[in-house]
Design a protein around this motif. Structure first.
Motif, PDB file in Angstrom:
ATOM      1  N   THR A   1     -16.570 -32.547  32.225  1.00 36.81           N
ATOM      2  CA  THR A   1     -15.523 -31.589  31.832  1.00 36.81           C
ATOM      3  C   THR A   1     -15.899 -30.137  32.147  1.00 36.81           C
ATOM      4  N   VAL A   2     -16.820 -29.572  31.393  1.00 36.47           N
ATOM      5  CA  VAL A   2     -17.120 -28.141  31.483  1.00 36.47           C
ATOM      6  C   VAL A   2     -17.789 -27.768  32.803  1.00 36.47           C
ATOM      7  N   LEU A   3     -18.773 -28.549  33.229  1.00 38.03           N
ATOM      8  CA  LEU A   3     -19.534 -28.178  34.419  1.00 38.03           C
ATOM      9  C   LEU A   3     -18.698 -28.179  35.703  1.00 38.03           C
ATOM     10  N   PRO A   4     -17.749 -29.113  35.897  1.00 37.92           N
ATOM     11  CA  PRO A   4     -16.894 -29.015  37.089  1.00 37.92           C
ATOM     12  C   PRO A   4     -16.063 -27.733  37.128  1.00 37.92           C
ATOM     13  N   VAL A   5     -15.584 -27.286  35.969  1.00 36.83           N
ATOM     14  CA  VAL A   5     -14.831 -26.029  35.919  1.00 36.83           C
ATOM     15  C   VAL A   5     -15.742 -24.863  36.292  1.00 36.83           C
ATOM     16  N   ALA A   6     -16.966 -24.884  35.776  1.00 36.81           N
ATOM     17  CA  ALA A   6     -17.924 -23.832  36.110  1.00 36.81           C
ATOM     18  C   ALA A   6     -18.207 -23.816  37.611  1.00 36.81           C
ATOM     19  N   GLN A   7     -18.304 -24.985  38.215  1.00 35.78           N
ATOM     20  CA  GLN A   7     -18.562 -25.061  39.653  1.00 35.78           C
ATOM     21  C   GLN A   7     -17.432 -24.406  40.448  1.00 35.78           C
ATOM     22  N   LEU A   8     -16.195 -24.664  40.065  1.00 36.60           N
ATOM     23  CA  LEU A   8     -15.060 -24.076  40.776  1.00 36.60           C
ATOM     24  C   LEU A   8     -15.012 -22.558  40.604  1.00 36.60           C
ATOM     25  N   LEU A   9     -15.398 -22.076  39.445  1.00 32.79           N
ATOM     26  CA  LEU A   9     -15.359 -20.641  39.180  1.00 32.79           C
ATOM     27  C   LEU A   9     -16.509 -19.892  39.850  1.00 32.79           C
ATOM     28  N   LEU A  10     -17.663 -20.529  39.964  1.00 32.03           N
ATOM     29  CA  LEU A  10     -18.872 -19.823  40.391  1.00 32.03           C
ATOM     30  C   LEU A  10     -19.214 -19.985  41.866  1.00 32.03           C
ATOM     31  N   THR A  11     -18.631 -20.967  42.525  1.00 32.73           N
ATOM     32  CA  THR A  11     -18.987 -21.247  43.924  1.00 32.73           C
ATOM     33  C   THR A  11     -18.966 -20.019  44.837  1.00 32.73           C
ATOM     34  N   PRO A  12     -17.993 -19.101  44.740  1.00 33.11           N
ATOM     35  CA  PRO A  12     -17.994 -17.935  45.644  1.00 33.11           C
ATOM     36  C   PRO A  12     -19.226 -17.044  45.499  1.00 33.11           C
ATOM     37  N   PHE A  13     -19.974 -17.191  44.397  1.00 33.65           N
ATOM     38  CA  PHE A  13     -21.112 -16.314  44.146  1.00 33.65           C
ATOM     39  C   PHE A  13     -22.448 -16.932  44.577  1.00 33.65           C
ATOM     40  N   PHE A  14     -22.419 -18.178  45.072  1.00 32.15           N
ATOM     41  CA  PHE A  14     -23.661 -18.820  45.486  1.00 32.15           C
ATOM     42  C   PHE A  14     -24.186 -18.153  46.744  1.00 32.15           C
ATOM     43  N   ARG A  15     -25.503 -18.005  46.827  1.00 28.27           N
ATOM     44  CA  ARG A  15     -26.154 -17.449  48.008  1.00 28.27           C
ATOM     45  C   ARG A  15     -27.244 -18.407  48.490  1.00 28.27           C
ATOM     46  N   PRO A  16     -27.477 -18.497  49.797  1.00 30.52           N
ATOM     47  CA  PRO A  16     -26.808 -17.748  50.858  1.00 30.52           C
ATOM     48  C   PRO A  16     -25.370 -18.211  51.064  1.00 30.52           C
ATOM     49  N   PHE A  17     -24.526 -17.337  51.579  1.00 29.18           N
ATOM     50  CA  PHE A  17     -23.119 -17.647  51.781  1.00 29.18           C
ATOM     51  C   PHE A  17     -22.949 -18.727  52.851  1.00 29.18           C
ATOM     52  N   ARG A  18     -22.078 -19.701  52.576  1.00 35.25           N
ATOM     53  CA  ARG A  18     -21.740 -20.732  53.558  1.00 35.25           C
ATOM     54  C   ARG A  18     -20.223 -20.922  53.549  1.00 35.25           C
ATOM     55  N   LEU A  19     -19.587 -20.741  54.686  1.00 36.37           N
ATOM     56  CA  LEU A  19     -18.147 -20.989  54.785  1.00 36.37           C
ATOM     57  C   LEU A  19     -17.839 -22.451  54.497  1.00 36.37           C
ATOM     58  N   SER A  20     -18.712 -23.344  54.941  1.00 32.54           N
ATOM     59  CA  SER A  20     -18.489 -24.774  54.712  1.00 32.54           C
ATOM     60  C   SER A  20     -18.430 -25.099  53.225  1.00 32.54           C
ATOM     61  N   ARG A  21     -19.189 -24.353  52.413  1.00 33.23           N
ATOM     62  CA  ARG A  21     -19.194 -24.596  50.970  1.00 33.23           C
ATOM     63  C   ARG A  21     -17.816 -24.317  50.381  1.00 33.23           C
ATOM     64  N   LEU A  22     -17.162 -23.253  50.844  1.00 36.63           N
ATOM     65  CA  LEU A  22     -15.819 -22.931  50.358  1.00 36.63           C
ATOM     66  C   LEU A  22     -14.803 -23.968  50.828  1.00 36.63           C
ATOM     67  N   VAL A  23     -14.916 -24.372  52.082  1.00 43.16           N
ATOM     68  CA  VAL A  23     -13.972 -25.359  52.636  1.00 43.16           C
ATOM     69  C   VAL A  23     -14.053 -26.665  51.862  1.00 43.16           C
ATOM     70  N   PHE A  24     -15.280 -27.146  51.622  1.00 41.11           N
ATOM     71  CA  PHE A  24     -15.448 -28.455  50.987  1.00 41.11           C
ATOM     72  C   PHE A  24     -15.488 -28.383  49.465  1.00 41.11           C
ATOM     73  N   THR A  25     -15.214 -27.195  48.915  1.00 35.47           N
ATOM     74  CA  THR A  25     -15.013 -27.075  47.473  1.00 35.47           C
ATOM     75  C   THR A  25     -13.538 -26.915  47.142  1.00 35.47           C
ATOM     76  N   TYR A  26     -12.822 -26.074  47.902  1.00 32.20           N
ATOM     77  CA  TYR A  26     -11.443 -25.725  47.554  1.00 32.20           C
ATOM     78  C   TYR A  26     -10.387 -26.400  48.432  1.00 32.20           C
ATOM     79  N   LEU A  27     -10.622 -26.529  49.730  1.00 31.46           N
ATOM     80  CA  LEU A  27      -9.626 -27.144  50.608  1.00 31.46           C
ATOM     81  C   LEU A  27      -9.759 -28.668  50.635  1.00 31.46           C
ATOM     82  N   ILE A  28     -10.975 -29.127  50.790  1.00 33.33           N
ATOM     83  CA  ILE A  28     -11.272 -30.566  50.756  1.00 33.33           C
ATOM     84  C   ILE A  28     -12.377 -30.736  49.713  1.00 33.33           C
ATOM     85  N   PRO A  29     -12.036 -31.022  48.463  1.00 32.92           N
ATOM     86  CA  PRO A  29     -13.006 -30.883  47.355  1.00 32.92           C
ATOM     87  C   PRO A  29     -14.051 -31.997  47.261  1.00 32.92           C
ATOM     88  N   LEU A  30     -14.740 -32.245  48.373  1.00 27.89           N
ATOM     89  CA  LEU A  30     -15.761 -33.286  48.357  1.00 27.89           C
ATOM     90  C   LEU A  30     -16.988 -32.863  47.545  1.00 27.89           C
TER      91      LEU A  30
END
Length: 271
Positions: free
Chosen positions: A173-202
């Motif tokens: 429950t809580v941790l998946p929501v945290a993952q969606l909220l915090l992913t843009p702040f992960f470093r180093p930046f990866r475009l693939s991380r955004l694609v496979f989190t928000y567009l194709i949520p694998l």
């Protein structure tokens, strides 16, 4: 939670896409570091290093290196001069290089694949494995401990949970929501991380599965001690097993051992 199931985790599968695995490891690294998950075990690890007269930690199954910087800082705060070398069967050199840069080389890494069950002799140091021991079935887990005993080096096994049903509920429950909220702040930046989190949520879907299965696969303290005794029937190591609690609630389950010449009898603790 007494239940222990041997379900699969996506990150263990050889064919699993490296991009998705890296995204999952980035999330785990961020959360473990931000929450200071392994800070409570720093005194145990410092004692192991002191007893074995070592100043290097060799981290097995390091993933993306989550929590390693926190552990290093805690060891230094305890006056334990330490460096850490990250290793994994599936190395993450991009993530590790970023950690090495931030720590001025105090955390380094081995870029080639390292099997935790048969560590090359040239990779010295007090062995640790964080958040990954549950990936190994009993025979392999025993082999990992046996390899450390054979090498005469200490080893610490640390899992960032106490194996409670409430932790499973958080993972769902809580941790998946945290993952969606915090992913843009992960470093180093990866475009693939955004694609496979928000567009194709694998990444989040596989993280939910693996996180839940991890708790179900965790060894209890009794099972950890039994594995240690199976790996070390001659009693060459002294073993301690137990749980350490954060001041804000969560627990870390641990098994730690070092050669008996400067050790104490096996014992169990829960704090």
């Amino acid at each position: 939670m007494r239940l222990r199931l041997r379900l699969f985790e996506f990150e263990d599968l050889p064919w699993f896409p490296a991009t998705i695995r890296a995204g999952m490891m980035d999330y785990l690294r961020f959360m473990i570091s931000a929450l200071g998950t392994y800070r409570p075990i720093a005194p145990l690890l410092a004692e192991g290093l002191a007893r074995t007269a070592q100043t290097r930690v060799l981290e097995l199954g390091a993933g993306a290196g989550g929590g390693t910087e926190t552990v290093l800082a805690a060891l230094h705060a305890l006056g334990q001069p330490t460096t850490i070398t990250l290793t994994d069967l599936y190395p993450q050199p991009a993530a590790w290089a970023d950690i090495a840069r931030r720590t001025n080389g105090n955390i380094g890494y081995e870029p080639s694949s390292v099997d935790a069950l048969a560590v090359p002799a040239q990779l010295a140091g007090f062995r640790t494995i964080f958040s990954a021991f549950h990936h190994f079935p009993p025979d392999a887990a025993t082999a990992m401990l046996r390899d450390a005993v054979r090498a005469g080096t200490g080893i610490g096994v640390f899992e960032g949970a106490g194996k409670h049903w409430a932790e499973l509920l958080l993972a769902l429950t809580v941790l998946p929501v945290a993952q969606l909220l915090l992913t843009p702040f992960f470093r180093p930046f990866r475009l693939s991380r955004l694609v496979f989190t928000y567009l194709i949520p694998l990444i989040p879907l596989c993280t939910i599965w693996d996180g839940s299965v991890s708790l179900l696969r965790m060894y209890s303290t009794g099972e950890l001690l039994a594995l240690a005794h199976a790996a070390d029937p001659a009693g060459a190591f002294a073993w301690q097993v137990g749980k350490k609690r954060h001041w804000w609630g969560p627990q870390v389950t641990y098994l730690i051992g070092w050669p008996v010449e400067a050790a104490q009898p096996a014992k169990t603790h829960e704090t």
